[in-house]
Design a protein around this motif. Structure first.
Motif, PDB file in Angstrom:
ATOM      1  N   ARG A  14       0.849  -1.202   0.000  1.00  0.00           N
ATOM      2  CA  ARG A  14       0.000   0.000   0.000  1.00  0.00           C
ATOM      3  C   ARG A  14       0.887   1.256   0.000  1.00  0.00           C
ATOM      4  O   ARG A  14       1.073   1.895  -1.024  1.00  0.00           O
ATOM      5  N   ASP A  15       1.535   1.551   1.111  1.00  0.00           N
ATOM      6  CA  ASP A  15       2.341   2.775   1.161  1.00  0.00           C
ATOM      7  C   ASP A  15       3.574   2.647   0.264  1.00  0.00           C
ATOM      8  O   ASP A  15       4.034   3.629  -0.325  1.00  0.00           O
ATOM      9  N   HIS A 203       4.017   4.484  12.684  1.00  0.00           N
ATOM     10  CA  HIS A 203       4.172   4.392  11.221  1.00  0.00           C
ATOM     11  C   HIS A 203       5.067   5.568  10.832  1.00  0.00           C
ATOM     12  O   HIS A 203       4.629   6.711  10.812  1.00  0.00           O
ATOM     13  N   HIS A 205       7.901   7.718   8.485  1.00  0.00           N
ATOM     14  CA  HIS A 205       8.522   7.966   7.174  1.00  0.00           C
ATOM     15  C   HIS A 205       9.951   8.442   7.393  1.00  0.00           C
ATOM     16  O   HIS A 205      10.331   8.882   8.478  1.00  0.00           O
ATOM     17  N   ASN A 239       9.482   4.518   3.791  1.00  0.00           N
ATOM     18  CA  ASN A 239       8.959   4.181   5.119  1.00  0.00           C
ATOM     19  C   ASN A 239      10.068   3.507   5.922  1.00  0.00           C
ATOM     20  O   ASN A 239      11.141   3.224   5.387  1.00  0.00           O
TER      21      ASN A 239
HETATM   22 ZN    ZN Z   1       2.617   6.465   5.288  1.00  0.00          ZN
END
Ligand code: ZN
Ligand code: KIV
Length: 505
Positions: A14-15, A203, A205, A239
């Motif tokens: 997804r990301d 989560h 980055h 990420n």
């Molecule tokens: Zn993200």
């Protein structure tokens, strides 16, 4: 010290996949999901159902085919997004809907154009609605690390009251520092109602190169789910890298007070698979999976390692699935030895795949004396050859510093042969122009061309990666050969085939 288990939530599909140059087709997403299952992640975020048909199909397919792991879809605080997520997850053994909305002043004002009150009620309504569709609901406060702390806690309290069982604190723009992250998690633990009944997730980055450090800091402060991607792929600088998080926790569990259920021997394979699909290679010095991560050049280091490898090695290559003995096969090696070595390297092809791989191996063994593990991995990860409308029959190039580069090429489609010729700026350009004359492909721009030597030596296998920008997104093609012109041609044909496959749908 009490050791807590950290849930690994993987968002490569997804990301990671949504970032430029990282798109994957359905088969590739399924391959990655199956590998993530082998790796032992707890949650696979398979896509964002409402964002595209491709995402919906991938979530559905993964939900149907990958069992024993939670499969998750992202959704905005919109009924239509939540419906799309629930539908795509209908066949999942363990579905999760992941609802998110931004909570920072800048995002609420400039992007959402919503007041704090509106955001609060959107969270309560959406999480309650998602809960009617799925018992496992995760809520994320986008840009949490730049949000007002008390407002963030009010939002998380509302999400938990509405039924969220995991609340996620994203450092969406990679802005925070490890100390601040720990402080924020502690604050959330102290000021969020019902937090004792929810899993706290982080989560992060990597804009400042701190994603892994911030994630580990979050774990020390009380987070028990970490969201990450294989090789750290993702928006902008990416990420938090799964392999670094997992090995950080494995090697320094004593300092962090945590462990994971990941089978670390699957790490290298997962990394190679994802890099192979997106057409990149690990930088040599990349932690855990880079070529130099376990090599020692300095004399003092080599001497130390020879005496006792713990002098300069804090983990063993075998721990992450890297095989040290560079076993070589050759042209007299049989199918059995070939299959056995592939199995030892962690590849278990079915009969049809094995036939294809063995044929490639034989072609290569005719040109190259020793076929190394790296060559075998390159052959086994050459997925993209599956989609082949056009294949190469033969080519001839003429090039030199005082002549006009020319290429004659013959392609085959449905047993029919097509031949054309072109001149170009160089032999590769001439070949690509000749291919375009034959296929007349949909409009595209070649925006990246890379060549990489798979193993050392003058007869090394060359791998060419070609990336095309198209109206329907980007496609990547790969070609392998000891001849770099041939590898370039194969890569371009592969990319065009993928482009045609996408346009036909
Ligand atoms: Zn993200
Ligand atoms: O970075 C982010 O904030 C996200 C959320 C949607 C979780 O990816």
């Amino acid at each position: 010290m009490i050791m807590k288990k950290v849930i690994i939530f993987d968002t490569t599909l997804r990301d990671g996949e949504q970032s430029p140059g990282c798109s994957m087709n359905l088969q590739e997403k399924l391959d990655v999901a199956r590998q993530l299952q082998k790796l032992g992640v707890s949650v696979i975020e398979a896509g964002f159902a409402a964002s595209s048909k491709g995402d919906t199909e991938a979530i559905e397919a993964i939900a149907k085919q990958v069992k024993g792991v939670t499969v998750c879809s992202l959704a905005r605080c919109l009924k239509s997004d939540i419906d799309a997520a629930a539908e795509a997850l209908a066949f999942a053994e363990k579905p999760r809907i992941h609802v998110f909305i931004a909570t920072s002043e800048i995002h609420m004002k400039s992007k959402l154009k919503m007041t704090k009150e509106q955001v609060l009620s959107a969270v309560a309504e959406s999480v309650s609605y998602a809960k009617t569709k799925c018992s496992d609901v995760q809520f994320s406060a986008e840009d949490a690390t730049r949000s007002d702390k008390d407002f963030l806690c009010a939002v998380l309290s509302a999400a938990i009251k509405a039924g969220a069982t995991t609340v996620n604190i994203p450092d969406t723009v990679g802005y925070t520092t490890p100390a601040e992250m720990a402080e924020l998690i502690s604050y959330v633990k102290e000021h969020t109602k019902g937090i004792e009944n929810a899993v706290i997730a982080a989560h992060c980055h990597n804009d400042l190169g701190l994603a892994v450090a911030n994630s580990l800091s979050a774990v020390s402060a009380g987070a028990s789910q970490i969201e990450c991607t294989v090789n750290g792929i993702g928006e902008r600088a990416g990420n938090a890298a799964l392999e670094e998080i997992v090995m950080g926790i494995k090697v320094r569990g004593d300092a962090i007070g945590a462990y994971t259920d990941i089978d670390t021997t699957q790490i290298y394979r997962s990394s190679r698979l994802v890099y192979g699909i997106i057409g990149y290679h690990a930088p040599k010095n990349k932690p855990i999976v880079g070529d130099n991560a376990f090599s020692h050049e300095a004399g003092i280091h080599q001497h130390g390692v020879m005496n006792d490898r713990r002098t300069y090695e804090i983990m063993k290559p075998e721990d992450v699935g890297i095989n040290r003995d560079n076993f070589a096969l050759g042209k007299h090696s049989g199918r059995h030895a070939f299959e056995k070595r592939l199995n030892e390297l962690g590849y278990n092809p079915d009969k049809k795949q094995l036939d294809t791989y063995f044929e490639r191996f034989k072609e290569l063994a005719d040109r190259k004396k020793d076929i190394t593990d790296k060559d075998l991995e390159a052959i086994a990860s050459e997925h993209m050859r599956d989609i082949q409308q056009y294949s190469l029959d033969r080519f001839a190039v003429q090039a030199g510093n005082r002549s006009t580069p020319t290429c004659v090429i013959r392609l085959i489609k449905d047993k029919e042969k097509f031949e054309d010729v072109s001149i170009g700026d160089g032999p590769v350009d001439a070949a690509y122009k000749a291919i375009d004359k034959i296929i007349n492909p949909p409009p595209h721009e070649l925006y990246d061309y890379g060549i990489h030597s798979i193993s050392g030596g003058k007869d090394a296998l060359g791998e060419v990666t070609v990336k095309l920008k198209t109206q329907n997104g980007n496609v990547t093609g790969r070609g392998l050969s000891t001849d770099i012109i041939e590898a370039s041609i194969l890569a371009y044909i592969n990319a065009i085939n993928r482009l045609l496959d996408r346009t036909d749908k």
